[in-house]
Design an enzyme around this catalytic site. Sequence first.
Site, PDB file in Angstrom:
ATOM      1  N   HIS A  18       1.922   4.585  -2.802  1.00  0.00           N
ATOM      2  CA  HIS A  18       2.014   6.040  -2.570  1.00  0.00           C
ATOM      3  C   HIS A  18       3.404   6.551  -2.966  1.00  0.00           C
ATOM      4  O   HIS A  18       3.538   7.534  -3.681  1.00  0.00           O
ATOM      5  CB  HIS A  18       1.845   6.358  -1.077  1.00  0.00           C
TER       6      HIS A  18
ATOM      7  N   HIS B   9       0.836  -1.202   0.000  1.00  0.00           N
ATOM      8  CA  HIS B   9       0.000   0.000   0.000  1.00  0.00           C
ATOM      9  C   HIS B   9       0.879   1.262   0.000  1.00  0.00           C
ATOM     10  O   HIS B   9       0.714   2.150  -0.831  1.00  0.00           O
ATOM     11  CB  HIS B   9      -0.907  -0.064   1.231  1.00  0.00           C
ATOM     12  N   GLU B  10       1.840   1.281   0.925  1.00  0.00           N
ATOM     13  CA  GLU B  10       2.701   2.469   1.044  1.00  0.00           C
ATOM     14  C   GLU B  10       3.625   2.621  -0.160  1.00  0.00           C
ATOM     15  O   GLU B  10       3.922   3.736  -0.583  1.00  0.00           O
ATOM     16  CB  GLU B  10       3.528   2.403   2.334  1.00  0.00           C
TER      17      GLU B  10
HETATM   18 ZN   LIG Z   1      -2.353   5.185   2.332  1.00  0.00          ZN
END
Ligand SMILES: [Zn+2]
Length: 381
Positions: free
Chosen positions: A72, A68-69
């Site tokens: 980003h 997830h990170e």
């Molecule tokens: Zn996030």
Amino acid sequence: MNRGGVPIARIAGIRISADWSVLLIGALLAWGVAGGAVPGQVPGTPIWLAWIVGIIAALLLIASLIAHELGHALLARRQGIAVDGIRLWLFGGIAQMSGDWVSGKTEMLVAAIGPAITLVLSGAFVASSWLLVQISAPPLVIVVTEWLAAVNLALLVFNLIPAFPLDGGRMLRGFLWTRTKNRMTATIAASRAGRFFAVVVVGLGVLDLFFLDPIGGLWLILIGWFLDSAARGEATGEQARHALEGVVVGDVMSKNPVIVPSWITVELLVEQYVMGHQFTSFPTHSIDGRIDGLVTMRGIKQVPPQQRGNRRAIDIAIPADRVPVARQDEPITELLKRIGTASDGRAMVYDGGTLVGIISPSDVARLFQGGPGKGAARVAA
Ligand SMILES: [Zn+2]
């Protein structure tokens, strides 16, 4: 969030590090599986096996958080935003970026990619759970995939709540910023939403604490408290950024610094230069006229009075190569990113080859207090 932590991996050039608190959260997660999901769904599992399953599940969840990170971080980097790395800590992961958002649209995109990845992961875990049931896979494997699907879905919902600084809140700010073309008001609005949500979470936590599940309640209160301070921090940071917009180094610096010979004793330095000047730092020059260091009041105070006669200015100066250098026309926000503790919060300002000023922490503080000085006048304008 301070930088640092224990480095654990580097993926696609992004440094991933972990706080010690990750061990705590990892243990809690493993315990949840080993003591809850496993005995609930596969009764009679030996406790050691339950714990192995729990640890594997916790590690896979942490891997999901990293994915997830990474979404980003990698997308931010592609959009030209400086990324420092990914930090895992008590409340999950954070992609740390030192670069600033270039537009609301970029922020929306970078915020949305994380939940999008969590959505794909949740889907994959739901599908594998179903498939594993169809082929009658070992029940413990199914427990793990089902648990990963459930937790990732919960994280997805939580992340999408439009409360700054959660991903949903970032998407909200990016959206408002794009629509109103005003980053400041967009941030304030998103931050209010964040604080409202934080109060709701704390409220739920208090109810939970007294009526349902004390540990879960305490956890919610902690999360709510963290969200509230993060939302407040974002608003304050934005106001500071706004206040500093258009202010250049030359507006803020203390002009005409007193440059002292680097070979004089600290005693002489105090008697001839420190007394009677308002400066709190003094650049030093070598015999050939080169600037070779910066003496600060802190450095002077560290020398006991009886030793001041036999220590020289250069002995206590911060070496010039450790003090950031700036130009007068450089935006102050750019310089602030470079000033660190190595130079005691100071920078030297040059015009061509000539030292024309010094930036000290008090110069920067004056900006925020709106005190006297040209810089402050520009802030008010
Ligand atoms: Zn996030």
